[in-house]
Scaffold this motif. Structure first.
Motif, PDB file in Angstrom:
ATOM      1  N   ILE A  17      23.451   0.693  26.584  1.00  0.00           N
ATOM      2  CA  ILE A  17      24.183  -0.101  27.579  1.00  0.00           C
ATOM      3  C   ILE A  17      25.396  -0.756  26.926  1.00  0.00           C
ATOM      4  O   ILE A  17      26.500  -0.776  27.495  1.00  0.00           O
ATOM      5  CB  ILE A  17      23.251  -1.158  28.205  1.00  0.00           C
ATOM      6  CG1 ILE A  17      22.100  -0.481  28.944  1.00  0.00           C
ATOM      7  CG2 ILE A  17      24.027  -2.062  29.157  1.00  0.00           C
ATOM      8  CD1 ILE A  17      21.084  -1.452  29.514  1.00  0.00           C
ATOM      9  N   GLU A  18      25.194  -1.292  25.715  1.00  0.00           N
ATOM     10  CA  GLU A  18      26.306  -1.938  25.017  1.00  0.00           C
ATOM     11  C   GLU A  18      27.389  -0.944  24.639  1.00  0.00           C
ATOM     12  O   GLU A  18      28.584  -1.251  24.700  1.00  0.00           O
ATOM     13  CB  GLU A  18      25.778  -2.652  23.768  1.00  0.00           C
ATOM     14  CG  GLU A  18      24.847  -3.820  24.098  1.00  0.00           C
ATOM     15  CD  GLU A  18      24.225  -4.410  22.851  1.00  0.00           C
ATOM     16  OE1 GLU A  18      24.412  -3.806  21.769  1.00  0.00           O
ATOM     17  OE2 GLU A  18      23.546  -5.448  22.956  1.00  0.00           O
ATOM     18  N   GLN A  19      26.995   0.288  24.276  1.00  0.00           N
ATOM     19  CA  GLN A  19      27.996   1.307  23.951  1.00  0.00           C
ATOM     20  C   GLN A  19      28.784   1.728  25.179  1.00  0.00           C
ATOM     21  O   GLN A  19      29.990   1.995  25.091  1.00  0.00           O
ATOM     22  CB  GLN A  19      27.302   2.513  23.319  1.00  0.00           C
ATOM     23  CG  GLN A  19      26.743   2.255  21.928  1.00  0.00           C
ATOM     24  CD  GLN A  19      26.007   3.457  21.364  1.00  0.00           C
ATOM     25  OE1 GLN A  19      25.870   4.470  22.040  1.00  0.00           O
ATOM     26  NE2 GLN A  19      25.525   3.322  20.125  1.00  0.00           N
ATOM     27  N   LEU A  20      28.115   1.794  26.325  1.00  0.00           N
ATOM     28  CA  LEU A  20      28.808   2.178  27.555  1.00  0.00           C
ATOM     29  C   LEU A  20      29.829   1.127  27.969  1.00  0.00           C
ATOM     30  O   LEU A  20      30.841   1.455  28.616  1.00  0.00           O
ATOM     31  CB  LEU A  20      27.794   2.386  28.689  1.00  0.00           C
ATOM     32  CG  LEU A  20      26.868   3.611  28.556  1.00  0.00           C
ATOM     33  CD1 LEU A  20      25.812   3.582  29.654  1.00  0.00           C
ATOM     34  CD2 LEU A  20      27.674   4.900  28.645  1.00  0.00           C
ATOM     35  N   LEU A  21      29.596  -0.126  27.608  1.00  0.00           N
ATOM     36  CA  LEU A  21      30.475  -1.216  28.035  1.00  0.00           C
ATOM     37  C   LEU A  21      31.448  -1.650  26.941  1.00  0.00           C
ATOM     38  O   LEU A  21      32.017  -2.730  27.010  1.00  0.00           O
ATOM     39  CB  LEU A  21      29.622  -2.411  28.476  1.00  0.00           C
ATOM     40  CG  LEU A  21      28.729  -2.156  29.700  1.00  0.00           C
ATOM     41  CD1 LEU A  21      27.881  -3.378  29.999  1.00  0.00           C
ATOM     42  CD2 LEU A  21      29.578  -1.797  30.912  1.00  0.00           C
ATOM     43  N   ARG A  22      31.655  -0.839  25.934  1.00  0.00           N
ATOM     44  CA  ARG A  22      32.624  -1.184  24.889  1.00  0.00           C
ATOM     45  C   ARG A  22      34.038  -1.062  25.421  1.00  0.00           C
ATOM     46  O   ARG A  22      34.348  -0.181  26.209  1.00  0.00           O
ATOM     47  CB  ARG A  22      32.450  -0.252  23.692  1.00  0.00           C
ATOM     48  CG  ARG A  22      31.282  -0.653  22.796  1.00  0.00           C
ATOM     49  CD  ARG A  22      31.235   0.255  21.584  1.00  0.00           C
ATOM     50  NE  ARG A  22      30.176  -0.156  20.662  1.00  0.00           N
ATOM     51  CZ  ARG A  22      29.902   0.483  19.542  1.00  0.00           C
ATOM     52  NH1 ARG A  22      30.603   1.563  19.190  1.00  0.00           N
ATOM     53  NH2 ARG A  22      28.945   0.059  18.749  1.00  0.00           N
TER      54      ARG A  22
END
Length: 596
Positions: free
Chosen positions: A591-596
């Motif tokens: 999720i954090e990678q998708l929202l970088r």
């Protein structure tokens, strides 16, 4: 080095051939009945004992055989149907290879009584494991009487792998139905352990279908009929409302021979595109008449797969014929312009008739922003109003406290996505649950527990419903009837393979119980009648699929919380009983990678 290649004895070669042609008792019934049809029989009786394990007897009133033909018929590649290779492309009979009877006698004990018309005596031939034991004259009627006993007596491995009697009898009935649907003019009868299962007199094709599958089938049949230079197509298809998820009767016949053809099946289903839900199947009985030179039936040992020369052209003709049948059924009635005897309704004439058009009235000086004097309302006081409050206890009025947000959260908050998925936060990320599959798993384990402990409560139906089965399906229903009763169903035998649903499991309101029972039987046939646990598992899964929360149903947070909690008490939270994934977790790092 010595030679190692040897020529197999005929008895061994016959057993090898029998492995392809004779797979189970139903194969014997199919071959013997087809031979009776080729012999011109008008009455054919089939008698089986122990689903064909003990004996199979086929009696016909066909041409019969001479002494020499009776002996020669059991030799490999001995046939009266063809003479040369070119005859393979002009077949008008069911059999032609000369492999059926040799394969039967290779794995059983056979007694044949047959007589030609005009002969005073017939012949009785006894063969066991391809070895002729005796042949002698006998008095018998015209025709043939085959009695096959102790099937696979000399091949124990094959006999061991036979299924239960109910399953084998169901297979016999299925093979029998495929033949009787082609020859409605022939009188067929079938008996199992002395009990009559089917007695079909000569009749029309539509009546034969109704007699085999039930009276209610008659109202669902649409006639298909088209005649072209390439082929002739006749038969019937079901109405769109007769579509079922499982257990739909779909039959293709070409030149009187049953066949399986996935490509033509797709054509029929495509004709019903947007008329039936996705995944539903419509019953059909389609008969092709094609020039024998345009097809090849000699590509499979069981002759159920047939190759067409003009396959694409026939596909187009088939889909057009089915659409035409549907169109004639859905045709809108024509408007009746016959006005004789009808009441005289005057028509509007703007010249002859003067119509007063209503004129709106309004106050041009009205201003909604201008203050107006309030309208005085009548202030009528009811006498003695104080008595209404004399009995009420005195309460100290406290100022009402209004809270915009709840301070205490009672349960975790779940989110429902598109009415299908439950999304909830977990320690490792975001968990997504398929609400339908989760409920299937929950209900499956619940029903399975009730079945094994037999602690299900029944609910009587105010108006019992009638469910009909074919003879083959009714055999399986009789086998699983105790398990259905343990689940809470109460079925009453009404005769002619019809049953009245008197009671249902409690808590299943709003379901189509006729379709539910039919699909439970179809699922059991599909999975086979194995151990008692397998039957319980199949019935529990069928019931769970129907009773589960459907996709698209909106759930409250409390309902989602109950599903999540009950799911994690199941023995397997990841997959449904049929192996479909129930949940997945989207990790926090993704999720954090998708929202970088």
């Amino acid at each position: 080095m010595s030679d190692v290649i040897q020529l197999l004895p005929d008895s061994v070669a016959n057993q090898i051939a029998a492995g392809e042609v004779i797979q189970r008792p139903a194969s014997v019934v199919k071959e013997l009945v087809e031979n009776a049809v080729d012999a011109g029989a008008q009455t054919i009786r089939v008698l089986v004992v122990d689903a064909g394990r003990t004996s199979i007897q086929v009696i016909d009133d066909g041409k019969g055989m001479s002494d020499t033909d009776a002996r020669l018929a059991f030799e490999r590649h001995a046939t009266s149907k063809i003479r040369k290779a070119d005859d393979l492309f002009a077949l008008t009979t069911m059999g032609f290879r000369g492999e059926a009877l040799p394969s039967v006698v290779a794995v059983s004990q056979v007694e044949l009584r047959t007589r030609l018309e005009g002969n005073e005596l017939g012949t009785c031939l006894r063969i066991s494991g391809s070895k002729v034991e005796s042949q002698e004259p006998v008095s018998c009627p015209v025709g043939s009487n085959f009695k096959v006993e102790n099937l696979f007596f000399n091949v124990p491995a094959r006999r061991k792998f036979l299924k239960s009697n109910a399953t084998e009898l169901n297979n016999i009935l299925t093979a029998f139905e495929r033949i009787v649907l082609v020859y409605p003019e022939i009188h067929f009868s079938l008996y199992s352990n002395g009990q009559e299962l089917l007695n079909l007199k000569g009749e029309t094709l539509r009546q034969r279908i109704v007699d085999v599958f039930g009276k209610r089938f008659n109202q669902d049949l649409l006639e298909v009929k088209v005649d072209t230079a390439v082929c002739k197509i006749t038969g019937f298809v079901g109405k769109p409302e007769s579509a079922k998820k499982k257990g739909a009767h779909d039959y293709f016949f070409v030149n009187g021979r049953f066949m399986k053809h996935a490509y033509f099946h797709k054509a029929v289903m495509q004709a019903f595109d947007r008329l039936v839900p996705v995944g539903m199947q419509v019953p059909y009985f389609i008969y092709f008449e094609v020039a024998p030179s345009d097809i090849d039936v000699n590509i499979h040992p069981t002759k159920t797969e047939i190759k067409f020369e003009n396959e694409q052209t026939i596909w187009q003709i088939l889909i057009a014929a089915v659409r035409d049948a549907i169109g004639r059924f859905c045709e809108i009635p024509q408007i009746d312009f016959d006005m004789e005897g009808q009441p005289d309704i005057p028509t509007f004439n703007p010249v002859a008739q003067k119509v007063d058009i209503p004129q709106p009235s309004y106050n041009p000086s009205y201003n909604p922003f201008k203050q107006h004097q309030p309208v005085e309302r009548s202030k009528k006081v009811i006498d003695g109003w104080e008595k209404l409050y004399e009995q009420l206890p005195e309460q100290t009025q406290q100022p009402m406290e209004m809270e915009v947000f709840e301070v205490e959260e009672k349960s975790p908050v779940h989110y429902q996505y598109k009415g299908r998925y439950i999304m909830t936060a977990v320690k490792s990320g975001l968990m997504i649950i398929d609400q339908y599959r989760a409920d299937v798993r929950i209900r499956y384990e619940r029903y399975l527990t009730h079945l094994e402990s037999q602690t299900v409560n029944s609910q009587r139906m105010l108006f019992p419903e009638v469910v009909q089965f074919s003879a083959s399906d009714a055999v399986v229903l009789e086998k699983i009837l105790p398990e259905l009763q343990a689940m809470g169903f109460e079925l009453t035998d009404l005769g002619k393979y019809s049953y009245g649903i008197q009671a249902i499991p409690a808590g299943l309101d709003g379901l189509n119980f006729v379709q539910l029972v039919q699909e439970m039987v179809s699922d059991t046939i599909e999975k086979g009648l194995g151990s008692l646990h397998d039957i319980h598992s199949s019935l529990a899964l069928s019931l769970a699929r129907h009773a589960a929360i459907p996709q698209g149903q909106i759930l409250s947070n409390e309902e989602m919380e109950n599903i999540v909690n009950e799911l994690f008490t199941c023995s397997n939270v990841n997959y449904t009983p049929d192996g479909k994934a129930i949940l997945c977790i989207l990790p926090q790092r993704e999720i954090e990678q998708l929202l970088r």
